[in-house]
Design a protein around this motif. Structure first.
Motif: not given
Length: 374
Positions: A319-342
């Protein structure tokens, strides 16, 4: 409606009732969550940010010394000043299946489901812990979560992965763009516009940097491409420009805010360097507003398979919008986005989540608990 979903709706009403607008103190909503968790025997760590009036919260259900999974959300919301609201944005308003209120979709609905499932998770014999991570000021460029991530080594074993519950229609998302934003401020000397020789026009001083921004935006369109994104290239835009008091007064201050959004593998801050170089040469002040990296989870990573199993949907590439997931990944924690709503409902009047989406999220978290018992 099952008991977990009913509890989640009640909790969502409480969470929406907190006017937790980004950039403001958040002690009331943090205190509410802390008390809810304590009532179910779960200790929460309240992690004060450097601002002094805002905090993150981190809690663990199960053995903290073993690798587990993070459920991550943010408690701040964007302001609700749009004229299209049909009621108080900070009072949850049911309308059929819709639950309307600021933050219902982005992303207090996910948080409500997390909290509603705490009693069930706490009753499980978890072999791998489930962590609850709640951050502040995500809407200002993910300013709060870096402080939470810095504290994690003292709070738990390194997690196996993090599920970031941003609105994705409960479809796992494996990648998003990174973002950086800066503010430019040019200073001038005021005076009457009839005597420009006695003043210095701050707006004129800002123009070379703005021209550099426009040129860089055009250049990026033919730069590195990643077909997973729309558009498939990194982008740059001037988002705001302000300056001047009246037409016949030489403006003594002019400001512009500029952002980049970078495809995976590109540092978004580096994309601003041509603009920064011109600004520095012109004596324009530079202030970094935000900076977070892109997310890029390998489709073959075990977390991608887990998220697909939990959500019952095949992952979406990006997706083109951003989240905190990239910061988790940068900290060495694999991350995925998955939440309710559009995401299309977010930051708009009459923002809503449906009862069905809330129920699905509770069920997904319950399945994670079951997997963590294995």
């Amino acid at each position: 409606m099952d008991s977990q979903t009913q509890t989640a709706e009640t909790l969502l009403a409480r969470l929406v009732g907190f006017d937790s607008v980004v950039g403001r103190p958040n002690a009331p909503i943090i205190g509410f969550v802390q008390n809810w968790l304590a009532g179910h025997g779960v200790r929460a760590h309240v992690l004060q940010g450097p601002e002094g009036d805002r905090a993150n919260l981190f809690a663990t259900i199960g053995p903290a010394d073993r690798p587990g999974y993070v459920l991550s959300g943010h408690l701040d919301v964007v302001p609700a000043t749009e004229p299209g609201w049909q009621g108080d944005p900070f009072t949850l308003r049911p309308d059929g299946e819709r639950l309307i209120g600021r933050g219902a979709c982005d992303m207090k609905g996910f948080v409500a489901a997390m909290l509603a499932m705490v009693p069930e998770l706490a009753a499980m014999d978890l072999g791998a812990p489930i962590h609850l991570a709640l951050s502040y000021d995500e809407e200002a460029g993910c300013r709060g979560v870096p402080h939470l991530l810095a504290a994690l080594p003292d709070l738990c074993a390194r997690p196996l992965g993090a599920i970031i519950g941003e609105p994705s229609n409960l479809t796992p998302v494996l990648a998003h763009k990174g973002k950086a934003a800066i503010r430019l401020t040019a200073r001038g000397v005021p005076g009457h516009s009839s005597r420009p020789d006695l003043g210095a026009n701050a707006i004129h001083a800002l123009v070379p940097a703005l021209a550099a921004a426009v040129a860089q935006a055009s250049a990026l369109e033919t730069g590195p491409q990643d077909a997973r994104f729309a558009p498939p290239f990194s982008s740059l835009q001037v988002g705001t420009v302000a300056g001047g008091q009246a037409l016949n007064i030489i403006p003594d201050t002019a400001c512009a805010e500029i952002e980049t959004r970078a495809i995976a593998g590109v540092d978004p801050l580096s994309l601003l360097e041509p603009v920064r170089a011109v600004a520095r040469a012109a004596g324009i002040e530079l202030h970094e507003l935000s900076h977070y990296p892109a997310l890029a989870l390998d489709p073959d990573h075990p977390l991608a398979a887990l998220a697909q199993d939990l959500a019952g949907r095949a992952p979406l590439g990006a997706v083109s919008f951003g989240t905190e997931a990239g910061l988790y990944q940068q900290a060495g924690i694999p991350a995925v986005i998955c939440g309710p709503g559009d995401i299309g409902r977010a930051h708009k009047p009459e923002e809503y989540l449906t009862r069905g989406e809330l129920a699905e999220t509770c069920a997904m978290i319950g399945r994670l608990g079951t997997r963590a018992c294995a």
